[in-house]
Enzyme design. Structure first.
Site, PDB file in Angstrom:
ATOM      1  N   THR A 186      56.445  -8.281  39.486  1.00 16.93           N
ATOM      2  CA  THR A 186      55.910  -6.967  39.124  1.00 16.93           C
ATOM      3  C   THR A 186      54.497  -6.890  39.673  1.00 16.93           C
ATOM      4  O   THR A 186      53.741  -7.861  39.597  1.00 16.93           O
ATOM      5  CB  THR A 186      55.860  -6.761  37.598  1.00 16.93           C
ATOM      6  OG1 THR A 186      54.914  -7.675  37.056  1.00 16.93           O
ATOM      7  CG2 THR A 186      57.192  -6.976  36.961  1.00 16.93           C
ATOM      8  N   GLU A 332      60.521  -6.269  33.571  1.00 18.28           N
ATOM      9  CA  GLU A 332      60.776  -7.307  32.568  1.00 18.28           C
ATOM     10  C   GLU A 332      62.049  -7.038  31.769  1.00 18.28           C
ATOM     11  O   GLU A 332      62.492  -7.876  30.998  1.00 18.28           O
ATOM     12  CB  GLU A 332      59.593  -7.382  31.582  1.00 18.28           C
ATOM     13  CG  GLU A 332      58.332  -8.012  32.158  1.00 18.28           C
ATOM     14  CD  GLU A 332      57.428  -7.018  32.871  1.00 18.28           C
ATOM     15  OE1 GLU A 332      57.929  -5.948  33.284  1.00 18.28           O
ATOM     16  OE2 GLU A 332      56.229  -7.313  33.021  1.00 18.28           O
ATOM     17  N   LYS A 440      41.203   6.069  23.301  1.00 21.33           N
ATOM     18  CA  LYS A 440      41.180   6.056  21.842  1.00 21.33           C
ATOM     19  C   LYS A 440      39.865   6.653  21.390  1.00 21.33           C
ATOM     20  O   LYS A 440      38.840   5.979  21.317  1.00 21.33           O
ATOM     21  CB  LYS A 440      41.351   4.623  21.322  1.00 21.33           C
ATOM     22  CG  LYS A 440      41.962   4.597  19.949  1.00 21.33           C
ATOM     23  CD  LYS A 440      42.412   3.221  19.575  1.00 21.33           C
ATOM     24  CE  LYS A 440      43.323   3.282  18.366  1.00 21.33           C
ATOM     25  NZ  LYS A 440      43.681   1.973  17.881  1.00 21.33           N
ATOM     26  N   TRP A 445      44.516   8.392  19.029  1.00 25.32           N
ATOM     27  CA  TRP A 445      45.095   8.375  20.378  1.00 25.32           C
ATOM     28  C   TRP A 445      44.914   9.704  21.108  1.00 25.32           C
ATOM     29  O   TRP A 445      45.110  10.762  20.528  1.00 25.32           O
ATOM     30  CB  TRP A 445      46.608   8.142  20.321  1.00 25.32           C
ATOM     31  CG  TRP A 445      47.103   6.883  19.670  1.00 25.32           C
ATOM     32  CD1 TRP A 445      47.795   6.792  18.514  1.00 25.32           C
ATOM     33  CD2 TRP A 445      46.997   5.551  20.161  1.00 25.32           C
ATOM     34  NE1 TRP A 445      48.118   5.500  18.245  1.00 25.32           N
ATOM     35  CE2 TRP A 445      47.641   4.711  19.243  1.00 25.32           C
ATOM     36  CE3 TRP A 445      46.411   4.979  21.300  1.00 25.32           C
ATOM     37  CZ2 TRP A 445      47.724   3.339  19.415  1.00 25.32           C
ATOM     38  CZ3 TRP A 445      46.488   3.606  21.468  1.00 25.32           C
ATOM     39  CH2 TRP A 445      47.140   2.802  20.528  1.00 25.32           C
TER      40      TRP A 445
END
Ligand code: AMP
Length: 546
Positions: A186, A332, A440, A445
């Site tokens: 990756t 993954e 944040k 959020w």
């Protein structure tokens, strides 16, 4: 304990090959290669050539567990390598040829590949690197003698000569099902690439999983074209699922970005299902529009790898009568984790709700457990509103990176995807951000993805990124970085005012910077780490938003 009395046969990619040979021997594989714009043959011929490959490996002393690399587009030879390498017990290491040469060097050295199979078009990249590729004994160029390029690659041979004199049957070994089958690195946004080492068992279970009706709904009558590259997480598992099902397979070679070729393949070969990232679909839709063409053969597509814009769903639906399935996963995860197929009754929803539902990344597959958690790892409710770190667990999910000591699972075996999501009460998951990119603000959020999506809907914006910038009061605030269209000329205030009414007020970026281009990773994602470094000292105007 009373044991069940059922047989226990190992889940091997070899069993997919054997099954396809018995049941689907005559089904076609069509591909585009540089030496043949329309190569066609059958599964029987493909697997005979995979056996020739295995015999060639044996004659070279390739051992089980050895890594063999490919730098190649989607075509029949790459398909043969998938099976010839893995079923003989070696590891098929697919490399993204679009990576920067230093990364290709790192990856080949890290994997200690013994052979590299390379498309003619990528030969020059390896010629420059070969002095540093100590593990590689020889290079096989994926072509025939007639089209073999002049090359300085050591022990170079063309693929057709490499397999040509070998026998067409091979005594495939009875491997343990946990044997490594393939390897994919990756790119990541930080640090060196990490190797994900797939097993036969995980690959077979994943192939079962993605074939299910509420996932890719694969059937023998389908004709499937994975435009997603075979070096991008095994083309999302399609080269394994399709022979298992017996569908026809169409492999578009290096032509993923060529709308005319994709369209012609779809119509002439009868492609019913195809898979790609959003960029490919947007380009194809544009080509079809310009050329005044309609996709007749295609029935459904899968959009994954990045968030699917509403325009893809709407334009395929309205202009081509093609149904769009949004999907999510990661290297993954082999890679598919969630797939969006609507549930019974959903069609009754008002149009805008149906569209919003269809744009969610989808429901978790059986075989993948999903949960969202807060900072203290407490599970959060599936209410469609609460954002949390998306964690997964299951049979086709990575437990460690290749040759790495880094612990990547928590004490209960969960893998943190680095994505932030909501999950609704029906199990539909929606990615709202990536934790690495999260803004944040004042402990709450802000979704940089949503801000970017809103920004790119402005007609003058070609591309946009949102990063977190340090802020005295709120700790972090969002900064918008925009690449305007060439003819664009957007004003600073006009850009920021664009968000009014589209997102909550305190989400509106504090400032916007106009740039001529954004940095990208080799897989086309915006390289946020670089942007964050570039703008680390950026002074936001005094703002009291929140
Ligand atoms: P990769 O391992 O390169 O396939 O990247 C996986 C990552 O891409 C995920 O963790 C997500 O951050 C992102 N990704 C994949 N599919 C989607 C999707 N449908 N929507 C939003 N992000 C996605």
């Amino acid at each position: 304990m009373l044991q069940g009395l059922m047989m226990n046969s190992p889940l091997l990619i070899t069993t997919i090959m054997r099954f396809a040979l018995l049941n689907h021997a005559g089904r076609e594989i069509v591909s585009v290669t540089e030496d043949n714009p329309r190569h066609r043959y059958t599964y029987a011929e493909a697997f005979a050539r995979a056996a020739q490959l295995a015999n060639a490996f044996r004659s070279l002393g390739i051992q089980q567990g050895d890594r063999i690399a490919t730098l190649a587009w989607n075509d029949h030879r790459h398909f043969e390598l998938y099976y010839g390498i893995s079923c003989s017990g070696s590891v098929c290491h697919t490399i993204n040829p679009r990576l920067f040469p230093e990364q290709i060097h790192y990856i080949i050295e890290h994997a200690e590949d013994r052979l590299v199979f390379v498309d003619p078009v990528f030969v020059s990249v390896l010629e420059q690197l070969q002095g540093k590729l100590n593990s590689v004994e020889s290079f096989v160029v994926l072509t025939d003698a007639e089209h073999m390029p002049e090359t300085t690659l050591r022990n170079a041979v063309c693929y057709e000569d490499f397999i040509g004199s070998q026998a067409v049957d091979f005594d495939w070994p009875n491997l343990d099902e946990t044997t490594a089958s393939s390897l994919c690195y990756t790119s990541g946004t930080m640090g060196d690439p990490k190797g994900v080492l797939f097993s036969h068992r995980a690959t077979v279970l994943h192939a079962y999983g993605i074939s299910l009706p509420d996932v890719m709904n694969l059937g023998q009558r389908d004709c499937v074209m994975p435009v997603v590259p075979m070096f991008h997480v095994n083309a999302w598992g399609v080269p394994y699922a399709v022979p298992m099902i017996g569908a026809k397979l169409v492999l578009p070679g290096s032509q993923a970005g060529n709308g005319a070729v994709l369209y012609e393949l779809m119509e002439s070969e009868g492609v019913s299902f195809s898979l790609a990232v959003p960029t490919v679909w947007l380009a194809l839709l544009e080509y079809l529009k310009q050329a005044g063409l309609q996709a007749e053969s295609l029935k459904r597509i899968c959009v994954g790898g990045a968030a699917c814009p509403a325009s893809i769903v709407e334009r395929f639906r309205d202009d081509h009568n093609v149904y769009v399935h949004h999907a999510w996963g990661m290297t993954e995860m082999s890679p598919v984790g969630a797939y969006n197929t609507l549930k019974a009754g959903a069609k009754e929803l008002p149009d805008h709700e149906l569209l919003a539902l269809q744009l969610r990344q989808g429901r978790g597959l059986f075989g993948v457990e999903m949960k969202i958690t807060d900072d203290a790892a407490n599970a959060l409710p599936w209410d469609g509103k609460t954002n949390g770190a998306l964690k997964v667990r299951g049979n086709w999910i990575c437990s460690a990176y290749y040759k790495s000591d880094e612990a990547i699972l928590d004490a209960d075996g969960w893998f943190d995807t680095g994505d932030v999501a909501t999950i609704d009460s029906e199990g539909f998951m929606q990615i709202t951000d990536r934790s690495k990119d999260l803004v944040k603000s004042g402990g709450e959020w802000i979704s940089s993805i949503e801000l970017e999506n809103t920004a790119v809907n402005h007609p003058g914006v070609a591309e946009a990124a949102v990063i977190a910038v340090a802020h005295e009061k709120w700790i972090e605030r969002p900064l918008l970085i925009v690449v305007p269209h060439e003819d664009g000329g957007i004003e600073h205030d006009e850009m920021l005012n664009w968000f009014a009414g589209k997102v909550v007020n305190w989400w509106i970026p504090d400032d916007v910077v106009f740039v001529s281009e954004l940095p990208h990773t080799a897989t086309g994602k915006i390289k946020k780490s670089k942007l964050r470094m570039q703008f680390s000292d950026y002074q936001l105007p005094i703002s009291n938003k929140h």
